[in-house]
Design a protein around this motif. Sequence first.
Motif, PDB file in Angstrom:
ATOM      1  N   LEU A 117      -2.440  -2.672   4.878  1.00 14.42           N
ATOM      2  CA  LEU A 117      -1.369  -3.119   4.091  1.00 14.42           C
ATOM      3  C   LEU A 117      -0.971  -3.885   2.994  1.00 14.42           C
ATOM      4  N   LEU A 128       4.853   1.511  11.888  1.00 11.27           N
ATOM      5  CA  LEU A 128       4.975   1.336  10.560  1.00 11.27           C
ATOM      6  C   LEU A 128       6.770   0.232  10.424  1.00 11.27           C
ATOM      7  N   PHE A 150       6.687   4.334   3.886  1.00 12.78           N
ATOM      8  CA  PHE A 150       5.941   5.497   4.039  1.00 12.78           C
ATOM      9  C   PHE A 150       6.519   6.923   3.577  1.00 12.78           C
ATOM     10  N   VAL A 171       7.273  -1.237   6.608  1.00  9.11           N
ATOM     11  CA  VAL A 171       5.877  -0.664   5.843  1.00  9.11           C
ATOM     12  C   VAL A 171       7.352   0.791   5.321  1.00  9.11           C
ATOM     13  N   ILE A 211      -4.055   5.202   4.236  1.00 10.85           N
ATOM     14  CA  ILE A 211      -3.536   4.495   3.391  1.00 10.85           C
ATOM     15  C   ILE A 211      -4.635   4.027   1.962  1.00 10.85           C
ATOM     16  N   ASP A 212      -3.145   4.008   0.899  1.00 10.29           N
ATOM     17  CA  ASP A 212      -4.217   4.333   0.126  1.00 10.29           C
ATOM     18  C   ASP A 212      -5.302   5.194  -0.143  1.00 10.29           C
ATOM     19  N   ALA A 234       0.898  -1.065   0.135  1.00  9.68           N
ATOM     20  CA  ALA A 234      -0.116   0.041   0.179  1.00  9.68           C
ATOM     21  C   ALA A 234       1.040   1.509  -0.156  1.00  9.68           C
ATOM     22  N   VAL A 294       1.725   3.947   1.679  1.00 12.93           N
ATOM     23  CA  VAL A 294       1.242   5.594   3.234  1.00 12.93           C
ATOM     24  C   VAL A 294       1.844   6.506   3.124  1.00 12.93           C
TER      25      VAL A 294
END
Length: 84
Positions: free
Chosen positions: A82, A22, A29, A27, A58-59, A2, A4
């Motif tokens: 995610l 995160l 971002f 993740v 998120i998206d 995703a 972020v």
Amino acid sequence: MADVVMYTRKMCGFCTAAKKLLGDKGVAFREFDATFDFDLKQEMIAKSGRRTFPQIFIDETHVGGCDDLFALDKQGKLDEMLAS
């Protein structure tokens, strides 16, 4: 994975906690530091309807702030979001 986006400000414990969560999940971002950027803060408020930091997307879905992010994780929904 995703997309972020997180609007943050310096010296914000909630921002630090959200970034750590995160990061622990691996993740990536995009962070927009609005500490000294009035226009960026106004953009965040317009998109989220909130004035507090951080604000996380998120998206293109507004997740909310740090507490909201941790609540999603506790409910088991964050990993699903995610992964999209």
